[in-house]
Design an enzyme around this catalytic site. Structure first.
Site, PDB file in Angstrom:
ATOM      1  N   GLU A  74       0.821  -1.420  -0.003  1.00 13.93           N
ATOM      2  CA  GLU A  74      -0.041  -0.098   0.061  1.00 13.93           C
ATOM      3  C   GLU A  74       0.998   1.086  -0.072  1.00 13.93           C
ATOM      4  OE1 GLU A  74      -2.996   0.040  -0.799  1.00 13.93           O
ATOM      5  OE2 GLU A  74      -3.281  -2.334  -0.339  1.00 13.93           O
ATOM      6  N   TRP A 125       0.499  -5.734 -12.800  1.00 11.32           N
ATOM      7  CA  TRP A 125      -0.142  -6.254 -14.090  1.00 11.32           C
ATOM      8  C   TRP A 125      -0.912  -5.145 -14.751  1.00 11.32           C
ATOM      9  CZ3 TRP A 125      -1.876  -7.077  -9.245  1.00 11.32           C
ATOM     10  CH2 TRP A 125      -3.143  -6.676  -8.996  1.00 11.32           C
TER      11      TRP A 125
HETATM   12 ZN   LIG Z   1      -2.706  -2.696  -4.554  1.00 10.04          ZN
END
Ligand SMILES: [Zn+2]
Length: 278
Positions: A190, A201
């Protein structure tokens, strides 16, 4: 990402700031800097614990275990980096970012759990407001519903909600931290977003998305659990997806690294919209 999309709708200036940061990052990357020569950026952290029942009121020791984990991952001194598959080893890069705990706040709430709607960041919705988000990285630790481990705000967003929220079951390396999310890496992931890193991705359900990072292979989607090397998608063989990257969705025990270009993105952010943090 749903939290991010909502903020983009609510704050029209946010998108423009992210575009500006993208341009600044490109400039930073082409400036020929060596990431190994960068000064250590020390970020002061405020941990806001929001709990309904006493077992969610994580201990000071557990909070310190999270800070310790961050100080390994963001200095590439995490011992498990030795498990990085050989083709990716040369890309493991020290971000030269360190964290110090400034203070802990503790708030009792009547809410059984929170969602990704920033409710934990306001008193009126059962949470607590952050401490000066220009100067401090604010972490909130609370119960999150819907299988959410955490969420972060990208740079350039509203000050009143800036920071990172983490589930108390996916925080630190002791106490309430629960396998397979007990190595503090929900916070590593985070804080990667908080410093402008995207998922490995590229957040599309096919091969068309990008994380705007050149030294991570194009990947189709998230990897989960503890994948076996290689995990080939998007014609990225023989080495496949870099699922050992902190910005994938694998178990804490299967992620070990940031790349050089990811570090450049984070450092451009720390020289740009997040300069006042250090
Ligand atoms: Zn994430």
């Amino acid at each position: 990402m749903s939290n991010h999309m909502r903020l983009l709708e609510m704050y029209p200036g946010f998108r423009a700031k992210l575009f500006a940061l993208e341009a600044q990052t490109a400039k930073y990357r082409s400036s020929g800097l060596k990431v190994g020569d960068l000064p250590i950026a020390t970020i002061k952290v405020v941990v806001n614990v929001v709990y309904k029942i006493e077992s969610q009121n994580v201990s000071d020791a557990q909070i310190r275990s999270q800070i310790a984990a961050l100080n390994k991952d963001f200095r590439a001194t995490n011992p498990d980096r030795s498990k990085t598959p050989a083709p990716f080893k040369g890309l493991v890069t020290d971000p030269r970012i360190s964290f110090v705990l400034d203070r802990i706040t503790r708030t009792k709430t009547t809410r059984a759990s929170f969602t990704d709607d920033n409710g934990v960041k306001k008193t009126s919705t059962g949470g607590i407001a952050p401490v000066d988000t220009k100067k401090f990285l604010n972490l909130w630790v609370c119960a999150l519903g819907g299988g959410l481990l955490g969420y972060a705000q990208f740079p350039g967003g509203p000050k009143s909600t800036d920071g990172v929220v983490l589930h108390y079951r996916a925080f630190g390396t002791s106490g309430t931290a629960q396998s397979p999310y007990d190595k503090g890496r929900s916070a590593t992931h985070e804080i990667g977003h908080y410093l402008n890193l995207r998922h490995i991705w590229g957040d599309t359900p096919d091969c068309s998305g990008s994380d705007n990072v050149a030294d991570t292979p194009n990947a189709a989607g998230p990897n989960f659990g503890k994948p076996k090397f290689p995990s080939v998608t998007c014609n990225n063989g023989p080495n496949g997806d870099m699922f050992v990257n902190y910005m994938d969705y694998v178990d804490d025990a299967a992620m070990f690294m940031f790349t050089t270009q990811q570090v450049a993105r984070m450092r451009a952010t720390l020289d740009g919209p997040r300069r006042s943090l250090w």
